[in-house]
Write a protein that holds these residues in place. Structure first.
Motif, PDB file in Angstrom:
ATOM      1  N   PRO A  35      45.566  81.005  49.895  1.00 34.07           N
ATOM      2  CA  PRO A  35      44.592  80.329  50.771  1.00 34.07           C
ATOM      3  C   PRO A  35      44.059  81.239  51.876  1.00 34.07           C
ATOM      4  N   TRP A  36      44.934  82.068  52.452  1.00 34.21           N
ATOM      5  CA  TRP A  36      44.500  82.986  53.506  1.00 34.21           C
ATOM      6  C   TRP A  36      43.438  83.950  52.982  1.00 34.21           C
ATOM      7  N   ASP A  37      43.641  84.470  51.751  1.00 31.39           N
ATOM      8  CA  ASP A  37      42.674  85.392  51.172  1.00 31.39           C
ATOM      9  C   ASP A  37      41.339  84.702  50.901  1.00 31.39           C
ATOM     10  N   VAL A  38      41.388  83.441  50.476  1.00 34.54           N
ATOM     11  CA  VAL A  38      40.145  82.700  50.229  1.00 34.54           C
ATOM     12  C   VAL A  38      39.383  82.519  51.541  1.00 34.54           C
ATOM     13  N   ALA A  39      40.092  82.141  52.603  1.00 34.28           N
ATOM     14  CA  ALA A  39      39.440  81.954  53.904  1.00 34.28           C
ATOM     15  C   ALA A  39      38.868  83.274  54.428  1.00 34.28           C
ATOM     16  N   LEU A  40      39.656  84.324  54.366  1.00 34.49           N
ATOM     17  CA  LEU A  40      39.206  85.635  54.839  1.00 34.49           C
ATOM     18  C   LEU A  40      38.007  86.123  54.029  1.00 34.49           C
ATOM     19  N   THR A  41      38.059  85.972  52.714  1.00 39.30           N
ATOM     20  CA  THR A  41      36.962  86.394  51.852  1.00 39.30           C
ATOM     21  C   THR A  41      35.709  85.566  52.129  1.00 39.30           C
ATOM     22  N   SER A  42      35.877  84.275  52.378  1.00 40.97           N
ATOM     23  CA  SER A  42      34.719  83.407  52.657  1.00 40.97           C
ATOM     24  C   SER A  42      33.985  83.845  53.916  1.00 40.97           C
ATOM     25  N   VAL A  43      34.728  84.043  54.985  1.00 37.55           N
ATOM     26  CA  VAL A  43      34.095  84.406  56.256  1.00 37.55           C
ATOM     27  C   VAL A  43      33.510  85.816  56.170  1.00 37.55           C
ATOM     28  N   ALA A  44      34.234  86.738  55.558  1.00 35.21           N
ATOM     29  CA  ALA A  44      33.731  88.103  55.423  1.00 35.21           C
ATOM     30  C   ALA A  44      32.471  88.137  54.552  1.00 35.21           C
ATOM     31  N   THR A  45      32.454  87.347  53.485  1.00 36.95           N
ATOM     32  CA  THR A  45      31.272  87.279  52.623  1.00 36.95           C
ATOM     33  C   THR A  45      30.085  86.707  53.382  1.00 36.95           C
ATOM     34  N   PHE A  46      30.332  85.644  54.137  1.00 31.95           N
ATOM     35  CA  PHE A  46      29.267  85.056  54.961  1.00 31.95           C
ATOM     36  C   PHE A  46      28.664  86.114  55.878  1.00 31.95           C
ATOM     37  N   ARG A  47      29.528  86.821  56.617  1.00 36.38           N
ATOM     38  CA  ARG A  47      29.028  87.759  57.615  1.00 36.38           C
ATOM     39  C   ARG A  47      28.321  88.941  56.978  1.00 36.38           C
ATOM     40  N   LEU A  48      28.927  89.536  55.935  1.00 34.93           N
ATOM     41  CA  LEU A  48      28.327  90.715  55.316  1.00 34.93           C
ATOM     42  C   LEU A  48      27.031  90.356  54.585  1.00 34.93           C
ATOM     43  N   THR A 119      41.365  95.076  55.559  1.00 39.18           N
ATOM     44  CA  THR A 119      41.043  95.579  56.896  1.00 39.18           C
ATOM     45  C   THR A 119      39.544  95.399  57.171  1.00 39.18           C
ATOM     46  N   ALA A 120      38.709  95.781  56.214  1.00 36.98           N
ATOM     47  CA  ALA A 120      37.264  95.610  56.372  1.00 36.98           C
ATOM     48  C   ALA A 120      36.893  94.130  56.480  1.00 36.98           C
ATOM     49  N   MET A 121      37.534  93.281  55.668  1.00 41.19           N
ATOM     50  CA  MET A 121      37.247  91.852  55.733  1.00 41.19           C
ATOM     51  C   MET A 121      37.701  91.264  57.068  1.00 41.19           C
ATOM     52  N   GLY A 122      38.803  91.765  57.593  1.00 40.32           N
ATOM     53  CA  GLY A 122      39.254  91.320  58.914  1.00 40.32           C
ATOM     54  C   GLY A 122      38.233  91.674  59.985  1.00 40.32           C
ATOM     55  N   ALA A 123      37.663  92.871  59.888  1.00 42.97           N
ATOM     56  CA  ALA A 123      36.647  93.279  60.859  1.00 42.97           C
ATOM     57  C   ALA A 123      35.395  92.406  60.732  1.00 42.97           C
TER      58      ALA A 123
END
Length: 148
Positions: A35-48, A119-123
């Motif tokens: 679940p953490w990876d899905v949330a992180l990927t979702s927000v990172a995808t939105f921003r990028l 790391t990039a997705m966290g940023a």
């Protein structure tokens, strides 16, 4: 229709190349995403995807395929597909369309280079949080000072 077919074929080839790289690397696929990876990927995808498809600073990347129309929100532009390069122009100005390519890249990155990708997705996620805080702060200042 032809441009969409070419785009779909390109995306198929792109994902096939990533899948081949993952398979050759011998990395096992997880049973299910965390679940953490899905949330992180979702927000990172939105921003990028918004950074690539709407941000002022990335407009030179889109310029060969688009026509500037005007500003659209804080630090974002409204651009339209240009002439015979319409399908590419639509792809590079649509955060939803760009998001499909971004999420595929981030997913492959998590399988091939998990530490660097996370790391990039966290940023990117931190940037999305900072953007939300900027907008909230601006709205709060406008509301308290009466400036609209």
């Amino acid at each position: 229709m032809g441009g969409y077919l070419v785009s779909m074929t390109g995306f198929g080839a792109y994902t096939a190349a990533w899948a081949t790289a993952v398979r050759r690397r011998g990395r096992p696929l997880p049973d299910r995403p965390l679940p953490w990876d899905v949330a992180l990927t979702s927000v990172a995808t939105f921003r990028l995807s918004r950074l690539l498809s709407k941000a002022s600073v990335t407009s030179p990347l889109r310029a060969p395929f688009t026509r500037y129309v005007g500003p659209q929100g804080p630090a974002e532009l409204h651009e339209e597909a240009e002439g015979g390069r319409g399908t590419v122009g639509e792809l590079v100005t649509c955060p939803f369309c760009t998001g499909v390519w971004v999420v595929s890249s981030l997913t492959a990155g998590q399988l091939l280079w998990p530490r660097a990708t996370r790391t990039a997705m966290g940023a990117l996620t931190a940037l999305a949080g900072a953007d939300a805080l900027h907008l909230a702060y601006g709205a709060l200042v406008s509301r308290t000072t009466g400036d609209d």
